[in-house]
Design a protein around this motif. Structure first.
Motif, short mmCIF file in Angstrom:
data_model
loop_
_atom_site.label_atom_id
_atom_site.label_comp_id
_atom_site.label_asym_id
_atom_site.label_seq_id
_atom_site.Cartn_x
_atom_site.Cartn_y
_atom_site.Cartn_z
N THR A 2 0.87 -1.17 0.00
CA THR A 2 0.00 0.00 0.00
C THR A 2 0.91 1.22 0.00
OG1 THR A 2 -0.12 0.29 2.41
CG2 THR A 2 -1.67 -1.29 1.41
N THR A 3 0.35 2.40 0.09
CA THR A 3 1.17 3.60 0.11
C THR A 3 1.87 3.81 1.46
OG1 THR A 3 -0.73 4.96 0.73
CG2 THR A 3 -0.21 4.79 -1.63
N THR A 4 1.48 3.02 2.47
CA THR A 4 2.08 3.19 3.80
C THR A 4 2.69 1.92 4.37
OG1 THR A 4 -0.06 2.79 4.85
CG2 THR A 4 0.57 5.10 4.44
N VAL A 5 2.55 0.79 3.70
CA VAL A 5 3.13 -0.45 4.24
C VAL A 5 3.46 -1.41 3.10
CG1 VAL A 5 0.91 -1.61 4.63
CG2 VAL A 5 2.89 -2.26 5.99
N TYR A 6 4.59 -2.10 3.22
CA TYR A 6 4.95 -3.15 2.29
C TYR A 6 5.40 -4.35 3.12
CZ TYR A 6 9.58 -1.25 3.27
OH TYR A 6 10.71 -0.79 3.90
N ARG A 7 5.13 -5.54 2.62
CA ARG A 7 5.46 -6.75 3.36
C ARG A 7 6.58 -7.47 2.62
NH1 ARG A 7 0.71 -10.17 6.07
NH2 ARG A 7 1.89 -11.89 6.98
N PHE A 8 7.53 -8.01 3.37
CA PHE A 8 8.60 -8.74 2.72
C PHE A 8 9.00 -9.93 3.57
CE2 PHE A 8 11.02 -5.88 5.42
CZ PHE A 8 12.09 -6.65 5.86
N LEU A 9 9.69 -10.87 2.93
CA LEU A 9 10.22 -12.00 3.66
C LEU A 9 11.63 -12.28 3.21
CD1 LEU A 9 10.22 -14.87 1.83
CD2 LEU A 9 7.78 -14.57 2.13
N VAL A 10 12.41 -12.81 4.14
CA VAL A 10 13.78 -13.24 3.87
C VAL A 10 13.74 -14.76 3.89
CG1 VAL A 10 16.17 -13.23 4.65
CG2 VAL A 10 14.74 -11.20 4.97
N SER A 11 14.13 -15.36 2.79
CA SER A 11 14.11 -16.81 2.66
C SER A 11 15.53 -17.30 2.40
CB SER A 11 13.20 -17.23 1.51
OG SER A 11 13.13 -18.62 1.41
N LEU A 35 17.97 -23.44 2.42
CA LEU A 35 17.31 -22.67 1.37
C LEU A 35 15.84 -23.04 1.28
CD1 LEU A 35 20.04 -22.72 -1.41
CD2 LEU A 35 19.47 -20.89 0.15
N GLY A 36 15.00 -22.02 1.06
CA GLY A 36 13.56 -22.24 0.97
C GLY A 36 12.85 -22.08 2.30
N THR A 37 13.59 -21.78 3.36
CA THR A 37 13.01 -21.57 4.67
C THR A 37 13.13 -20.10 5.03
OG1 THR A 37 13.70 -23.78 5.36
CG2 THR A 37 13.19 -22.20 7.11
N ASN A 38 12.05 -19.52 5.58
CA ASN A 38 12.13 -18.13 6.01
C ASN A 38 13.16 -18.01 7.12
OD1 ASN A 38 10.11 -17.70 4.22
ND2 ASN A 38 8.61 -17.00 5.70
N TYR A 39 13.86 -16.88 7.15
CA TYR A 39 15.02 -16.74 8.01
C TYR A 39 15.12 -15.33 8.57
CZ TYR A 39 19.94 -16.47 9.26
OH TYR A 39 21.11 -16.27 9.92
N ASP A 40 15.34 -15.20 9.88
CA ASP A 40 15.56 -13.90 10.51
C ASP A 40 17.03 -13.51 10.39
OD1 ASP A 40 12.97 -13.33 11.34
OD2 ASP A 40 13.19 -14.36 13.25
N ALA A 41 17.40 -12.94 9.26
CA ALA A 41 18.78 -12.49 9.07
C ALA A 41 19.11 -11.44 10.12
CB ALA A 41 18.97 -11.92 7.66
N VAL A 42 20.36 -11.39 10.55
CA VAL A 42 20.77 -10.46 11.60
C VAL A 42 20.71 -9.01 11.12
CG1 VAL A 42 22.65 -9.80 13.15
CG2 VAL A 42 22.19 -12.21 12.70
N TYR A 43 21.12 -8.76 9.90
CA TYR A 43 21.10 -7.41 9.34
C TYR A 43 20.23 -7.41 8.09
CZ TYR A 43 25.12 -6.84 12.37
OH TYR A 43 25.94 -6.81 13.45
#
Length: 137
Positions: free
Chosen positions: A105-114, A119-127
């Motif tokens: 939207t104009t105020t929010v975007y959603r993203f994921l780190v995989s 590989l293929g698993t969502n991941y909480d990268a440190v940076y």
């Protein structure tokens, strides 16, 4: 040719900061700590929603003019195996493998780190860094 040397640029009132609305500069950015879901530092962002592992939605303070703004991302971790990460911005499937698409939207975007060590698993990268370019409303 003239040289302009200044320490501070302020608005015409002499005190307020200059607002970048049409210049080609990042209109929002974030340096995100993936494991904690919190911003180390940011500009033009009010908060971050941590949906699940590796899945976030930064909330923009001053809205973009439309949803055609552009995001650039990078991410890294403390280990070589976890550096194999890929970031996907907007229009991805909620939950990584779900069926509901999440449009920006104009105020929010959603993203994921995989990726990460698996590989293929969502991941909480440190940076995690995201820079948003576009015209503000």
């Amino acid at each position: 040719m003239s040289t302009l040397k200044v320490d501070t640029v302020v608005g015409s009132d002499g005190t307020s900061p200059v607002t970048l609305t049409k210049q080609s500069a990042a209109k929002a950015w974030i340096n995100l700590n993936g494991p904690t879901g919190s911003a180390r530092d940011s500009f033009n962002l009010s908060s971050v929603t941590d949906h699940a592992s590796g899945e976030f939605s930064p909330n923009v303070s001053s809205a973009f003019a439309n949803i055609n703004y552009s995001n650039t991302t990078s991410q890294s971790s403390n280990t070589a195996a976890a550096n194999r990460a890929y970031t996907f911005i907007g229009m991805h499937q909620a939950g990584g493998s779900g069926t509901a698409l999440v449009a920006p939207t104009t105020t929010v975007y959603r993203f994921l780190v995989s990726g990460g060590s698996t590989l293929g698993t969502n991941y909480d990268a440190v940076y995690i860094d995201v820079h948003s370019m576009g015209d503000l409303a």
